[in-house]
Design an enzyme around this catalytic site. Structure first.
Site, mmCIF file in Angstrom:
data_model
loop_
_atom_site.group_PDB
_atom_site.id
_atom_site.type_symbol
_atom_site.label_atom_id
_atom_site.label_comp_id
_atom_site.label_asym_id
_atom_site.label_seq_id
_atom_site.Cartn_x
_atom_site.Cartn_y
_atom_site.Cartn_z
ATOM 1 N N ARG A 71 0.970 -1.130 -0.105
ATOM 2 C CA ARG A 71 -0.012 -0.008 -0.063
ATOM 3 C C ARG A 71 0.798 1.330 0.086
ATOM 4 O O ARG A 71 1.805 1.228 0.823
ATOM 5 C CB ARG A 71 -0.948 -0.249 1.300
ATOM 6 C CG ARG A 71 -2.152 -0.776 1.001
ATOM 7 C CD ARG A 71 -3.089 -0.589 2.443
ATOM 8 N NE ARG A 71 -2.474 -1.468 3.447
ATOM 9 C CZ ARG A 71 -2.092 -0.672 4.578
ATOM 10 N NH1 ARG A 71 -2.007 0.726 4.685
ATOM 11 N NH2 ARG A 71 -1.538 -1.369 5.638
ATOM 12 N N TYR A 213 -1.291 -3.585 -7.005
ATOM 13 C CA TYR A 213 -0.791 -4.601 -5.921
ATOM 14 C C TYR A 213 -1.910 -4.037 -4.872
ATOM 15 O O TYR A 213 -2.177 -3.119 -4.339
ATOM 16 C CB TYR A 213 0.380 -3.977 -5.224
ATOM 17 C CG TYR A 213 1.038 -4.745 -4.298
ATOM 18 C CD1 TYR A 213 2.029 -5.949 -4.862
ATOM 19 C CD2 TYR A 213 0.818 -4.916 -3.068
ATOM 20 C CE1 TYR A 213 2.183 -7.167 -3.751
ATOM 21 C CE2 TYR A 213 1.238 -5.849 -2.149
ATOM 22 C CZ TYR A 213 2.084 -6.899 -2.404
ATOM 23 O OH TYR A 213 2.431 -7.673 -1.787
ATOM 24 N N LYS A 222 -9.319 -2.438 1.639
ATOM 25 C CA LYS A 222 -9.075 -1.237 2.774
ATOM 26 C C LYS A 222 -9.735 -0.171 1.944
ATOM 27 O O LYS A 222 -10.429 0.681 2.900
ATOM 28 C CB LYS A 222 -7.809 -1.039 2.810
ATOM 29 C CG LYS A 222 -6.704 -2.134 3.299
ATOM 30 C CD LYS A 222 -6.977 -2.591 4.529
ATOM 31 C CE LYS A 222 -5.927 -3.601 5.031
ATOM 32 N NZ LYS A 222 -6.257 -4.396 6.350
ATOM 33 N N HIS A 242 -11.132 -2.293 11.379
ATOM 34 C CA HIS A 242 -9.734 -3.074 11.172
ATOM 35 C C HIS A 242 -9.856 -3.959 12.207
ATOM 36 O O HIS A 242 -8.837 -4.037 13.153
ATOM 37 C CB HIS A 242 -8.809 -2.151 10.974
ATOM 38 C CG HIS A 242 -7.561 -2.713 10.576
ATOM 39 N ND1 HIS A 242 -6.011 -2.358 10.964
ATOM 40 C CD2 HIS A 242 -7.307 -3.568 9.850
ATOM 41 C CE1 HIS A 242 -5.503 -3.140 10.223
ATOM 42 N NE2 HIS A 242 -5.910 -3.843 9.526
ATOM 43 N N SER A 264 -0.125 -3.007 12.613
ATOM 44 C CA SER A 264 0.689 -3.953 11.819
ATOM 45 C C SER A 264 1.829 -4.504 12.742
ATOM 46 O O SER A 264 2.137 -3.730 13.626
ATOM 47 C CB SER A 264 1.108 -3.619 10.724
ATOM 48 O OG SER A 264 1.889 -2.336 10.945
ATOM 49 N N CYS A 266 1.625 -6.624 15.292
ATOM 50 C CA CYS A 266 1.335 -7.070 16.580
ATOM 51 C C CYS A 266 0.602 -8.301 16.791
ATOM 52 O O CYS A 266 -0.126 -8.410 17.546
ATOM 53 C CB CYS A 266 0.495 -5.733 17.143
ATOM 54 S SG CYS A 266 1.267 -4.229 17.331
ATOM 55 N N ASP A 289 -9.413 -9.687 9.727
ATOM 56 C CA ASP A 289 -8.891 -8.384 9.323
ATOM 57 C C ASP A 289 -9.997 -7.225 9.531
ATOM 58 O O ASP A 289 -9.524 -6.304 9.922
ATOM 59 C CB ASP A 289 -8.512 -8.434 7.968
ATOM 60 C CG ASP A 289 -7.429 -7.087 7.797
ATOM 61 O OD1 ASP A 289 -6.708 -6.747 8.322
ATOM 62 O OD2 ASP A 289 -7.448 -6.786 6.553
ATOM 63 N N ARG A 387 2.862 -11.773 -0.004
ATOM 64 C CA ARG A 387 1.446 -11.903 0.423
ATOM 65 C C ARG A 387 1.108 -13.374 -0.191
ATOM 66 O O ARG A 387 1.344 -13.858 -1.048
ATOM 67 C CB ARG A 387 0.238 -10.987 -0.245
ATOM 68 C CG ARG A 387 0.677 -9.584 0.489
ATOM 69 C CD ARG A 387 0.086 -9.475 1.731
ATOM 70 N NE ARG A 387 0.345 -8.026 2.331
ATOM 71 C CZ ARG A 387 -0.335 -7.656 3.313
ATOM 72 N NH1 ARG A 387 -1.301 -8.091 3.839
ATOM 73 N NH2 ARG A 387 0.068 -6.414 4.001
#
Length: 608
Positions: A71, A213, A222, A242, A264, A266, A289, A387
């Protein structure tokens, strides 16, 4: 499907307008069928963009250009009518100016390509919590990923034709082809200064240009599911978050559903697919997510996972860290920017075993494998943001209710960040506004490995929504406070803050994490039932001594006490940082209730 099957006048007019602007050679309406997926994937293989994987049935590897690997937050815009409406945490451009710039880029951008029209549903088709969209794209890669990540096809188009309700999403890789030209194995995208991921919240419109991407191109993810949906939630009185969604079953067979928001790095995906270590407990996944939540007739919040797949970060995923994720992507999956092994499998750093022989790295270079499963920084075989895209139904721990159109009733929210000091293992908010305060101060501490001149500072990511909130975040905090007024305290989810990342004086993690986090979830579960397993402290409710089951854990009584007690001096510094650096950003948009919570916390600490 043919273009004439788009019968809704509003939808057809928008599609026709985009066709005229983008000038594709062909137009194709997607039906979401397996035959379509297989055909488009074969087109990608024939174009040299996809590599079939011998070791994983019906799975493929793509490699992007090094300029298109994640992103691009700096090129992501909330083009609200005013800069104040977008708020201090978003990039803003005047919508009229941005549309003029992007219309120039879009004009003729699909020459030599096919425009794919993707009618898709975020959430189970027909659910009253779900929403529909139409994405137009010139990327077969995007179509195949959207097939996995959303519900695509005729049933969705039927609803759009009947209702006229959909979010318009326009995407182009920004690489038109001249007559006779092909991609010839080179990932199509535009250069960085021509990448735009743009959201027009008042129009409920998404325009994306120049990137092929992930979240830049899969516009259901998102862009729609968080940035635009957060605006819809504000205006319609619901939450787009989120958050993962877990189903917890205790040894007596009682079930509760819990959501969790984590920045992110975590452990969010690992928690979503956690394998519990305490006997008799069961953890299942509803979503990993994103959660959309609306109030049911009983006054409780019900959540759906608006997605149909997992778009997971591969490096660091292993049988040890997340066995269920590894099982989920064993077949029918898409891999992006992973390494390729000699025997036709994918490999990435910290996969749990070293590779053998030679590897083709994510840039397409053949290199000798290392005798370990970790590479020096900057020399990774797989990109750090590599990914996997896998169907959620393939997850071994997927909950049977994951596609229930009614959603699942939520008992608890978890917030957490990566904090080596101050924040305890777990504490509970006393009430809803206290919980909103905890969500508003979420963050992770900067370490030496990141930015040396900011070591020890907390990088705040409120509600883990910093890159994803589609409007002024001060108003977003107010929306959360308003949600708390829509139902009674006994119906609203209880709110908790967890921290798996406390370290000792030598820099070692005190709590073992991973599956052992089920011990904390068990305490949360019991708190939702009002069990007397807590003490009231200056920062909120915390576990009584012995309330967290540590049987079989190699952790001392002293260590447990350290991570389940109030660090008075640490919290004083926390308050000072929030007052000086965090809350002032939101100016007059910051709800007064949050400053009140800060005052209460400060007064409580002074009494210690």
């Amino acid at each position: 499907m043919k273009l004439d099957e788009i019968k809704n006048p509003k939808a057809r007019a928008w599609v026709d307008e985009c066709i005229k602007m983008c000038q594709p050679d062909e137009v194709y309406v997607c039906d979401g069928s397996k035959e379509e997926y297989d055909r488009l994937m074969q087109l990608s293989v024939d174009a040299g963009l996809a590599i079939p994987l011998k070791k994983k049935p019906n799975s493929f590897l793509f490699r992007s250009l090094p300029s298109d690997v994640a992103r691009v937050e700096a090129r992501t815009y909330i083009a609200a009518k005013t800069e104040d409406a977008a708020g201090p945490t978003n990039h803003w451009i005047d919508p009229n100016e941005l549309k003029k710039t992007m219309t120039g880029l879009y004009t003729g951008c699909m020459k030599g390509r096919t425009m794919y029209i993707i009618p898709f549903s975020m959430g189970p088709v027909g659910s009253n919590i779900a929403k529909n969209g139409i994405e137009l794209t010139d990327s077969a890669y995007v179509v195949c990923n959207m097939d996995i990540m959303t519900r695509v096809g005729t049933a969705v188009l039927k609803i759009i034709n009947e209702t006229g309700e959909f979010i318009p999403c326009l995407h182009s890789v920004g690489k038109p082809l001249a007559a006779g030209e092909s991609d010839n194995g080179i990932w199509p995208c535009a250069d960085m200064e021509h990448k735009y991921i743009s959201h027009f919240p008042e129009e409920r419109l998404i325009w994306s240009y120049g990137s092929g991407y992930g979240g830049n191109a899969l516009l259901g993810k998102k862009c729609f599911a968080l940035r635009i949906a957060s605006v819809l939630g504000r205006d319609e009185g619901w939450l787009a978050e989120h958050m993962l969604i877990l189903k917890l079953t205790n040894p007596e067979g009682k079930v509760k559903y819990v959501t969790g928001a984590f920045p992110s790095a975590c452990g969010k995906t690992n928690l979503a697919m956690l394998i519990p270590t305490i006997p008799g407990w069961k953890v299942e996944t509803v979503g990993d997510d994103i959660a959309w939540m609306k109030f049911g007739e009983d006054g409780r919040l019900y959540a759906i996972n608006p997605e149909a797949g997992f778009f997971g970060v591969a490096p660091g995923t292993s049988d040890e860290s997340n066995k269920n994720a590894m099982e989920s992507c064993k077949e029918n999956s898409i891999f992006t920017n992973c390494a390729l092994t000699e025997d036709g499998d994918v490999w990435w750093e910290q996969i749990g075993y070293p590779a053998k022989g030679k590897l083709v790295d994510w840039k397409g270079n053949t290199r000798d494998a290392l005798p370990k499963d970790k590479s020096p920084k900057g020399e990774e075989f797989a990109h750090p943001n590599a990914r996997f895209t896998a169907p959620a139904k393939q997850c071994p721990c997927i909950a049977s209710e994951w596609e229930d159109p009614k959603g699942v009733p939520i008992s608890a929210f978890l917030f957490g960040g990566r904090r080596p000091s101050t924040i305890p293992l777990v504490h509970q908010a006393r009430d809803w506004n206290h919980g909103v305060f905890l969500g508003s101060i979420v963050g992770s501490e900067v370490t030496a490995a990141v930015i040396s001149d900011q070591v020890g500072q907390v990088r705040r990511d409120p509600f883990a929504m910093l890159p994803f909130c589609g409007y002024n975040m001060g108003d977003y905090f107010q929306h959360w406070i308003n949600i708390g007024k829509k139902s009674s305290a006994d119906k609203l989810p209880k709110i908790f803050y967890v921290n798996w990342f406390r370290k000792d004086a030598d820099g070692n993690f005190i709590w073992p994490g991973y599956g052992e986090n089920s011990r904390v979830l068990a305490w949360v579960f019991d708190r939702c039932d009002g069990k007397d397993n807590y003490i009231d402290t200056a920062i909120g409710y915390m576990p009584k001594e012995g309330a967290i089951n540590t049987n079989g854990l190699n952790i001392s009584t002293e260590a447990m006490k350290e991570i389940t007690s109030v660090d008075k001096e640490g919290w004083k510094k926390e308050i000072a940082d929030i007052r000086a650096n965090h809350y002032p950003k939101f100016k007059n948009h910051l709800p007064k209730e949050l400053n009140e919570q800060l005052d209460i916390l400060e007064a409580n600490l002074q009494k210690m």
